[in-house]
Scaffold this motif. Structure first.
Motif, short mmCIF file in Angstrom:
data_model
loop_
_atom_site.label_atom_id
_atom_site.label_comp_id
_atom_site.label_asym_id
_atom_site.label_seq_id
_atom_site.Cartn_x
_atom_site.Cartn_y
_atom_site.Cartn_z
N ALA A 78 1.09 -1.01 -0.09
CA ALA A 78 0.08 -0.28 0.10
C ALA A 78 0.96 1.07 -0.34
O ALA A 78 0.14 2.14 -0.41
N TYR A 79 2.71 0.96 0.24
CA TYR A 79 2.92 2.62 -0.14
C TYR A 79 3.48 2.20 -1.32
O TYR A 79 3.99 2.11 -1.89
N ALA A 80 2.84 4.03 -1.77
CA ALA A 80 2.99 4.53 -3.10
C ALA A 80 2.95 3.08 -4.08
O ALA A 80 3.08 3.73 -4.79
N LEU A 81 1.61 2.72 -4.10
CA LEU A 81 1.35 1.30 -4.74
C LEU A 81 2.35 0.48 -5.07
O LEU A 81 1.90 0.47 -6.12
N GLY A 82 2.86 -0.10 -4.21
CA GLY A 82 4.06 -1.01 -4.62
C GLY A 82 5.27 -0.31 -4.62
O GLY A 82 6.12 -1.11 -4.86
N GLY A 106 -3.65 -6.39 2.26
CA GLY A 106 -4.47 -6.50 2.18
C GLY A 106 -5.27 -4.89 2.47
O GLY A 106 -6.69 -5.14 2.93
N VAL A 107 -5.05 -3.97 2.34
CA VAL A 107 -5.55 -2.50 2.49
C VAL A 107 -5.01 -2.17 0.70
O VAL A 107 -4.18 -1.84 -0.22
N LEU A 108 -7.06 -2.01 0.26
CA LEU A 108 -6.82 -1.03 -0.52
C LEU A 108 -6.16 0.16 -0.67
O LEU A 108 -6.34 1.49 0.00
N ARG A 109 -5.91 1.38 -1.86
CA ARG A 109 -5.23 2.70 -1.56
C ARG A 109 -6.30 3.23 -2.98
O ARG A 109 -5.51 3.69 -3.96
N PRO A 112 -5.03 9.22 -2.14
CA PRO A 112 -4.29 9.33 -1.30
C PRO A 112 -4.55 9.42 0.43
O PRO A 112 -3.61 8.50 1.25
N ASP A 113 -6.07 10.02 0.33
CA ASP A 113 -6.50 9.56 1.75
C ASP A 113 -7.38 8.50 2.14
O ASP A 113 -7.75 8.51 3.33
N GLU A 114 -7.31 7.71 1.22
CA GLU A 114 -8.02 6.30 1.12
C GLU A 114 -7.59 5.03 2.34
O GLU A 114 -6.35 4.22 1.31
N TRP A 115 -7.43 4.38 3.14
CA TRP A 115 -7.18 3.04 3.54
C TRP A 115 -7.90 2.05 3.41
O TRP A 115 -8.82 2.39 5.15
N VAL A 116 -8.55 1.15 2.54
CA VAL A 116 -9.16 0.12 2.97
C VAL A 116 -9.00 -0.90 2.85
O VAL A 116 -8.84 -1.74 2.18
#
Length: 309
Positions: A78-82, A106-109, A112-116
């Motif tokens: 999830a950090y910088a989309l891989g 296990g987290v979608l992005r 920038p302000d969303e962690w799902v």
């Protein structure tokens, strides 16, 4: 490094994560090696969205960490989309013997302000496969569930990682931001080697998890380990203890964590090689019983609030 008047003992400097992965008890959190959009909706969340603008400097810090003795590098898909995983591989692959890389899935992005959280087994397996490719390895040393997804049973989510482990693609399994009950439930499906929760001198809502991890030989990996709020002011109690032992407040906060439990492995992040070396020097610090007790008292209200919640 330590004041001659200090009679405390230096805590162990290494821990066998999962019983067989020997790591120095201060790792490196690579999350800070990212940038954000120019106009983020949430500035606090924006710094983990894009690869670093100064890529060369980020690569240098990762290499400096390993050269200084760090052998646990922490990242996430999830950090910088891989791109953070790719950065770690670019800096360190082929990895030196004994260097372990932990990542999370296990987290979608979607923004920038969303962690799902997303715990669908097929998604978790896909992200694990992508992590293997981006990190350029055949087996992930430590794979965390970045967050548990309430839409799926814990056994189903952890079971996906367990199957990857049985296939030889994962060495050890971890969980992040979990309670004691969630760890217990997860351990019914697979061995849990590490728990990564928010925890530091000023944020102590996970005291019960720290104690449970210590009791069961599980690594407790606090993220944001140096955040100390008002306690860290120049006239505050942390600074006072720091002066007594000849250290900085940041080093003192890390020394408190290392003394708090022998299974705690902090992963402070920084974009500065100088700060990195300063953090590692905390491994040499000793706190007396009185100093440890004084620092421990700082978070008692927060700890009580966490238990009540």
């Amino acid at each position: 490094m330590t004041n001659s008047k200090n009679t405390g003992l230096v805590p162990p400097s290494a821990f066998a994560l999962g019983g067989d992965l020997n790591v120095t008890r201060i790792g490196y959190g690579a999350m800070r090696l990212a940038d954000g959009p120019e106009r983020p909706a949430d500035p606090a969340a924006a710094a983990i969205w894009r690869p670093p603008a100064d890529r060369a400097a980020a690569l240098d810090v990762l290499r400096a960490a390993v050269e200084a003795g760090v052998n646990l590098i922490d990242t996430a898909d999830a950090y910088a989309l891989g791109a953070n995983e790719e950065l770690v591989a670019e800096a360190l692959h082929p990895y030196a013997e004994g260097v372990a890389v932990a990542t999370k899935i296990g987290v979608l992005r979607p923004a920038p302000d969303e962690w799902v959280p997303l715990g669908h087994p097929a998604y978790l397996r896909q992200q694990a496969e992508l992590a293997l490719r981006r990190l350029k390895v055949d087996r992930l040393d430590l794979l965390y569930l970045h967050r548990l997804d309430p839409a799926y049973p814990i056994a189903e989510q952890v079971g996906t990682l367990r199957r990857l482990q049985e296939e030889g693609k994962v060495r050890h399994i971890g969980l992040s931001e979990v309670t004691v009950d969630q760890v217990r439930e997860a351990r019914e499906t697979a061995p849990i080697a590490a728990v990564q929760n928010l925890y530091n001198l000023a944020t102590r809502g996970h005291e019960a998890v720290v104690d449970y991890a210590a009791e069961h030989g599980i690594a407790f990996v606090p993220f944001f380990p140096i955040a100390m709020g008002a306690h860290a002011g120049p006239d505050g109690p942390v600074a006072e203890v720091a002066r007594q032992i000849g250290a900085t407040p940041a080093q003192t906060a890390l020394a408190w964590l290392l003394r708090r439990s022998d299974t705690i492995v902090p992963i402070p992040g920084t974009s500065s090689a100088a700060h990195l070396k300063e953090n590692l020097a905390a491994l040499e610090l000793a706190l007396s019983d009185e100093q440890f007790a004084a620092l421990s008292a700082l978070g008692q209200d927060e700890a009580a609030d966490g238990v009540a919640a």
